[in-house]
Design a protein around this motif. Structure first.
Motif, PDB file in Angstrom:
ATOM      1  N   UNK A 159       6.767  -2.140  -3.059  1.00  0.00           N
ATOM      2  CA  UNK A 159       7.050  -1.925  -1.639  1.00  0.00           C
ATOM      3  C   UNK A 159       5.751  -1.768  -0.858  1.00  0.00           C
ATOM      4  N   UNK A 160       5.842  -1.900   0.431  1.00  0.00           N
ATOM      5  CA  UNK A 160       4.693  -1.664   1.302  1.00  0.00           C
ATOM      6  C   UNK A 160       4.175  -0.238   1.126  1.00  0.00           C
ATOM      7  N   UNK A 161       2.840  -0.107   1.083  1.00  0.00           N
ATOM      8  CA  UNK A 161       2.261   1.227   1.017  1.00  0.00           C
ATOM      9  C   UNK A 161       2.631   2.079   2.214  1.00  0.00           C
ATOM     10  N   UNK A 162       2.966   1.418   3.325  1.00  0.00           N
ATOM     11  CA  UNK A 162       3.353   2.143   4.534  1.00  0.00           C
ATOM     12  C   UNK A 162       4.595   2.994   4.315  1.00  0.00           C
ATOM     13  N   UNK A 163       5.398   2.680   3.306  1.00  0.00           N
ATOM     14  CA  UNK A 163       6.596   3.478   3.049  1.00  0.00           C
ATOM     15  C   UNK A 163       6.247   4.932   2.756  1.00  0.00           C
ATOM     16  N   UNK A 179       0.971   1.150  12.760  1.00  0.00           N
ATOM     17  CA  UNK A 179       1.272   1.582  14.125  1.00  0.00           C
ATOM     18  C   UNK A 179       2.129   0.527  14.797  1.00  0.00           C
ATOM     19  N   UNK A 180       2.884   0.940  15.822  1.00  0.00           N
ATOM     20  CA  UNK A 180       3.634   0.018  16.683  1.00  0.00           C
ATOM     21  C   UNK A 180       4.639  -0.835  15.901  1.00  0.00           C
ATOM     22  N   UNK A 181       5.128  -0.319  14.780  1.00  0.00           N
ATOM     23  CA  UNK A 181       6.128  -1.040  14.010  1.00  0.00           C
ATOM     24  C   UNK A 181       5.581  -2.064  13.045  1.00  0.00           C
ATOM     25  N   UNK A 182       4.266  -2.037  12.791  1.00  0.00           N
ATOM     26  CA  UNK A 182       3.654  -2.993  11.868  1.00  0.00           C
ATOM     27  C   UNK A 182       2.644  -2.266  10.975  1.00  0.00           C
ATOM     28  N   UNK A 183       2.408  -2.855   9.803  1.00  0.00           N
ATOM     29  CA  UNK A 183       1.390  -2.331   8.897  1.00  0.00           C
ATOM     30  C   UNK A 183       0.565  -3.480   8.339  1.00  0.00           C
ATOM     31  N   UNK A 184      -0.759  -3.309   8.320  1.00  0.00           N
ATOM     32  CA  UNK A 184      -1.665  -4.223   7.640  1.00  0.00           C
ATOM     33  C   UNK A 184      -1.897  -3.673   6.244  1.00  0.00           C
ATOM     34  N   UNK A 185      -1.636  -4.484   5.226  1.00  0.00           N
ATOM     35  CA  UNK A 185      -1.678  -4.007   3.848  1.00  0.00           C
ATOM     36  C   UNK A 185      -2.686  -4.786   3.004  1.00  0.00           C
ATOM     37  N   UNK A 218      -7.722  -8.936 -10.897  1.00  0.00           N
ATOM     38  CA  UNK A 218      -7.399 -10.341 -11.123  1.00  0.00           C
ATOM     39  C   UNK A 218      -6.845 -11.013  -9.867  1.00  0.00           C
ATOM     40  N   UNK A 219      -6.413 -10.215  -8.879  1.00  0.00           N
ATOM     41  CA  UNK A 219      -5.886 -10.769  -7.630  1.00  0.00           C
ATOM     42  C   UNK A 219      -6.173  -9.803  -6.503  1.00  0.00           C
ATOM     43  N   UNK A 220      -6.516 -10.359  -5.323  1.00  0.00           N
ATOM     44  CA  UNK A 220      -6.796  -9.539  -4.144  1.00  0.00           C
ATOM     45  C   UNK A 220      -6.116 -10.205  -2.952  1.00  0.00           C
ATOM     46  N   UNK A 221      -5.343  -9.418  -2.197  1.00  0.00           N
ATOM     47  CA  UNK A 221      -4.591 -10.030  -1.110  1.00  0.00           C
ATOM     48  C   UNK A 221      -4.453  -9.159   0.114  1.00  0.00           C
ATOM     49  N   UNK A 222      -3.942  -9.751   1.174  1.00  0.00           N
ATOM     50  CA  UNK A 222      -3.617  -9.077   2.421  1.00  0.00           C
ATOM     51  C   UNK A 222      -2.199  -9.451   2.813  1.00  0.00           C
ATOM     52  N   UNK A 223      -1.545  -8.552   3.536  1.00  0.00           N
ATOM     53  CA  UNK A 223      -0.170  -8.801   3.957  1.00  0.00           C
ATOM     54  C   UNK A 223       0.110  -8.081   5.265  1.00  0.00           C
ATOM     55  N   UNK A 224       0.904  -8.736   6.113  1.00  0.00           N
ATOM     56  CA  UNK A 224       1.393  -8.117   7.338  1.00  0.00           C
ATOM     57  C   UNK A 224       2.859  -7.754   7.124  1.00  0.00           C
ATOM     58  N   UNK A 225       3.226  -6.525   7.483  1.00  0.00           N
ATOM     59  CA  UNK A 225       4.563  -6.011   7.226  1.00  0.00           C
ATOM     60  C   UNK A 225       5.166  -5.493   8.525  1.00  0.00           C
ATOM     61  N   UNK A 226       6.409  -5.863   8.791  1.00  0.00           N
ATOM     62  CA  UNK A 226       7.151  -5.327   9.927  1.00  0.00           C
ATOM     63  C   UNK A 226       7.958  -4.120   9.467  1.00  0.00           C
TER      64      UNK A 226
END
Length: 268
Positions: free
Chosen positions: A195-199, A239-245, A257-265
């Protein structure tokens, strides 16, 4: 067209992908794919893995995957069409686009970057996670009820109680059935499993939805022990209903072994 029961394993589905006749080996039709649900959609790692497998089927002889940009546009259901479009093939890098359609509507689009190895001009080693909880000391996490994709996985805690950073989730993850999935395909399948870390920072429970996923693979032959990978999702800003992960994945020795970015609503 492939018709598969909900009991079919995803490695078997990928291995048996067959292009539609007359599609120039670029269109794959899947029906009744089940067992990898996340609410009302297929789990994003599973849909991305099927798209990756279709790209490799459609374009023979691709070099190792180096990175991808994935867009989660709409829910992916049990009946889906995957269309593969080679974009460009240079001397060392080949770019391939995949589109997943559900009921003729675009639901998932990815750009896959495959790159041939060449003599290195210097080097930087992948970072090592020195603060990880060893997998053999990690408590198991019980399986949830219902038809949820994590029932295909073994899960253990990746940090001791109270040790996780704010807005961060870390877990050991392993496929219960590998089904002959290639090592990089396994990273694609599992890299979005948490799950998103924002949880961890939410004031009340509510739904979340991944909007995209961009990642790079660190090396062309990932290896681990006994199938275990350590995965972490961490909110960089919420913030504002979004999270950068930031999403990171290590092998059992703690080598990334893997590095990534994700935008979460974030809803609710």
């Amino acid at each position: 067209m492939s018709t598969l029961s909900s009991a079919a394993r995803i490695g078997k589905i990928a291995a048996e992908l067959t292009a539609e006749p007359g599609s120039d080996n670029r269109r794959f039709v899947l029906r009744n794919v089940g067992g990898w649900w996340q609410g009302r959609t297929m789990y994003g790692g599973a849909s991305s893995f099927l798209a990756y497998a279709a790209a490799r089927k459609a374009v023979p002889g691709l070099p190792p995957l180096r990175g991808a940009q994935v867009g989660f546009i709409a829910p992916v259901g049990a009946d889906l069409d995957i269309r593969v479009t080679p974009i460009r093939s240079g001397k060392s890098v080949t770019q391939v686009q995949t589109d997943i359609y559900v009921e003729d509507a675009l639901a998932h689009r990815s750009l896959w970057l495959f790159g041939t190895s060449r003599p290195a001009n210097g080097g930087v080693s992948a970072r090592v996670a020195y603060d990880m909880l060893p997998v053999d000391e990690a408590p198991a996490i019980p399986q949830p009820d219902g038809d949820f994709f994590v029932r295909n996985l073994d899960l253990r805690r990746g940090a001791g109680k109270g040790e996780a950073q704010p807005g961060t989730i870390r877990r050991w993850v392993r496929l219960q059935e590998n089904d002959g999935i290639d090592p990089i395909g396994e990273l694609v399948l599992l890299g979005d499993a948490l799950p998103s870390g924002a949880m961890r920072a939410m004031e009340r429970q509510g739904p979340i939805s991944s909007m995209n996923w961009s990642f790079t693979v660190l090396g062309d032959a990932p290896e681990t022990h006994d199938g275990w990978w350590l995965i972490e999702t961490s909110s960089n800003h919420m913030a504002d209903g979004f999270s950068s992960e930031t999403l990171r994945m290590w092998n059992a020795d703690g080598v990334e072994v893997m590095h990534g970015l994700q935008s979460v609503a974030i809803f609710g």
